[in-house]
Design a protein around this motif. Structure first.
Motif, mmCIF file in Angstrom:
data_model
loop_
_atom_site.group_PDB
_atom_site.id
_atom_site.type_symbol
_atom_site.label_atom_id
_atom_site.label_comp_id
_atom_site.label_asym_id
_atom_site.label_seq_id
_atom_site.Cartn_x
_atom_site.Cartn_y
_atom_site.Cartn_z
ATOM 1 N N TYR A 244 0.819 -1.406 -0.087
ATOM 2 C CA TYR A 244 -0.043 0.050 -0.069
ATOM 3 C C TYR A 244 0.851 1.233 0.042
ATOM 4 O O TYR A 244 0.772 2.020 -0.865
ATOM 5 C CB TYR A 244 -1.002 0.018 1.156
ATOM 6 N N GLN A 245 1.942 1.174 0.859
ATOM 7 C CA GLN A 245 2.760 2.322 1.051
ATOM 8 C C GLN A 245 3.553 2.483 -0.400
ATOM 9 O O GLN A 245 3.847 3.736 -0.786
ATOM 10 C CB GLN A 245 3.669 2.278 2.343
ATOM 11 N N ALA A 248 1.097 4.140 -2.974
ATOM 12 C CA ALA A 248 0.579 5.559 -2.406
ATOM 13 C C ALA A 248 1.668 6.520 -2.843
ATOM 14 O O ALA A 248 1.462 7.591 -3.375
ATOM 15 C CB ALA A 248 0.325 5.504 -0.995
ATOM 16 N N HIS A 252 0.828 9.819 -7.011
ATOM 17 C CA HIS A 252 0.631 11.240 -6.045
ATOM 18 C C HIS A 252 -0.745 11.571 -6.185
ATOM 19 O O HIS A 252 -1.255 12.520 -5.460
ATOM 20 C CB HIS A 252 1.548 12.149 -6.744
ATOM 21 N N SER A 255 -6.162 9.681 -3.741
ATOM 22 C CA SER A 255 -6.518 10.207 -2.261
ATOM 23 C C SER A 255 -6.198 8.885 -1.501
ATOM 24 O O SER A 255 -6.577 7.760 -1.725
ATOM 25 C CB SER A 255 -7.766 10.438 -2.233
ATOM 26 N N ARG A 256 -5.752 9.064 -0.270
ATOM 27 C CA ARG A 256 -5.226 7.928 0.560
ATOM 28 C C ARG A 256 -6.316 7.692 1.890
ATOM 29 O O ARG A 256 -6.824 8.591 2.255
ATOM 30 C CB ARG A 256 -3.802 8.168 1.204
ATOM 31 N N ASP A 258 -5.396 5.609 4.804
ATOM 32 C CA ASP A 258 -4.248 4.824 5.517
ATOM 33 C C ASP A 258 -4.788 3.764 6.420
ATOM 34 O O ASP A 258 -4.449 2.493 6.726
ATOM 35 C CB ASP A 258 -3.410 5.670 6.429
ATOM 36 N N SER A 262 -6.437 1.871 1.421
ATOM 37 C CA SER A 262 -6.981 1.883 0.042
ATOM 38 C C SER A 262 -6.341 3.498 -0.617
ATOM 39 O O SER A 262 -6.378 4.269 0.245
ATOM 40 C CB SER A 262 -8.514 1.676 0.129
ATOM 41 N N LEU A 263 -6.425 3.306 -1.891
ATOM 42 C CA LEU A 263 -6.066 4.486 -2.577
ATOM 43 C C LEU A 263 -7.416 4.803 -3.364
ATOM 44 O O LEU A 263 -8.116 3.859 -4.164
ATOM 45 C CB LEU A 263 -4.987 4.328 -3.687
#
Length: 320
Positions: A244-245, A248, A252, A255-256, A258, A262-263
């Motif tokens: 995930y990181q 993310a 860029h 929308s995150r 955390d 999910s993105l």
């Protein structure tokens, strides 16, 4: 080339100082379904009443032509060309379904033989033969609605106004009514439909207009209206925090979330854009555990157009 079954320019209607319709234009091609959406009190029923000769428009309203007839100059010809099914059933519950039909045939000045023939055909078409001899008060809501539309068809109208025809019906009865409407249109009938069920407009209508504060806020096909609304996106969800990181940091514009790992990536939901996202994930060696696509639906359109501010900078023109 298909002509217009209904054409009205600048419809206006006020009651006292309350403006219900404020310059509404309507153009409905023959053999199509036109759906008019709007919140309660938006003026949908008033528009139907004007176009079906039940109430008059205010002076200064432009030309109104129904079935090729000038409504102001020849309202009787308009009445002969149309059928109307209102929000509230016109069925008389004290007499049988068959008697309701025969009464309507008399009102259309059909001979007794013609009336009985048309009644028998329509009762069979609307699956009401078994109930024909029973008082209409014993009918279910769906049966009463079918009888209501069958009565509307006694005069063989080529244009039908259906004002919220499925309100109060259960899902099965509503779908049965949709099939009846589709069959009418297949036979060349033009349907002007008002509804509060957005799914209904999405299912049936060739064109949809959203009425708000007495004006048409937007008009187009269902797909055209949906494209007016921002907010489409692709959501990627990951089980592994490290993956995930990595995603993310690389995405860029996403929308995150955390906590949910999910993105959310802005997207118009097109196949081309979705393929681009999938290709990027493959190239980067990133595998999402879940991918979902959200595109705006008619609910989003309705709320955006009929909310306090509407869609910013949205001209009140037809969508092309």
């Amino acid at each position: 080339m298909t002509g217009l079954a209904i054409a009205a320019n600048g419809l206006r209607k006020s009651y006292g100082d309350k403006s219900v319709l404020d310059g509404v234009d309507v153009a409905v091609p023959e053999g199509t379904v036109f759906a008019l959406l709007g919140p309660n009190g938006a003026g949908k029923t008033t528009a139907v009443k004007i176009l079906s000769t039940l109430v008059s428009a205010d002076s200064g309203t432009g030309d109104i032509r129904i079935g090729g007839h000038d409504l102001a100059a020849d309202p009787q010809a308009v009445r002969a060309a149309i059928g109307v099914t209102g929000q509230f059933s016109a069925v008389d519950g004290l007499i049988t379904g068959e008697e309701n039909m025969l009464l309507m045939a008399d009102l259309h000045h059909l001979s007794k033989q013609e009336g009985r023939q048309v009644t028998a055909e329509l009762l069979e078409r609307f699956d009401l033969v078994e109930a024909a001899k029973k008082p209409a008060s014993t009918y279910s809501g769906g049966m009463k609605r079918r009888l209501d539309i069958a009565m509307t068809l006694v005069g063989n109208p080529r244009i039908i106004f259906l004002d919220e025809p499925t309100t109060g019906l259960d899902p099965r009865s509503r779908h049965n009514m949709w099939q009846i409407i589709r069959e009418l249109v297949t036979g060349g009938v033009t349907v002007f439909l008002t509804t509060q069920y957005l799914e209904e407009a999405d299912e049936l209508a060739d064109r949809i207009a959203v009425l708000n504060d007495g004006k048409i806020a937007a008009e187009g096909t269902a797909e055209e209206l949906k494209r007016l609304i921002p907010g489409g996106h692709v959501r990627l969800r990951f089980d592994d925090p490290d993956t995930y990181q990595t995603a993310a940091l690389a995405l860029h514009e996403a929308s995150r979330d955390d906590e949910a790992l999910s993105l959310q990536i802005p997207s118009d939901g097109s196949q081309r854009e979705l393929r681009s996202i999938l290709d990027w994930l493959d190239t980067a060696g990133i595998e999402a555990d879940e991918l979902t696509v959200h595109t705006p639906d008619l609910d989003d359109v309705f709320f955006a157009l009929t909310g306090p501010a509407g869609i910013p900078n949205q001209p009140k023109e037809n969508v092309r």
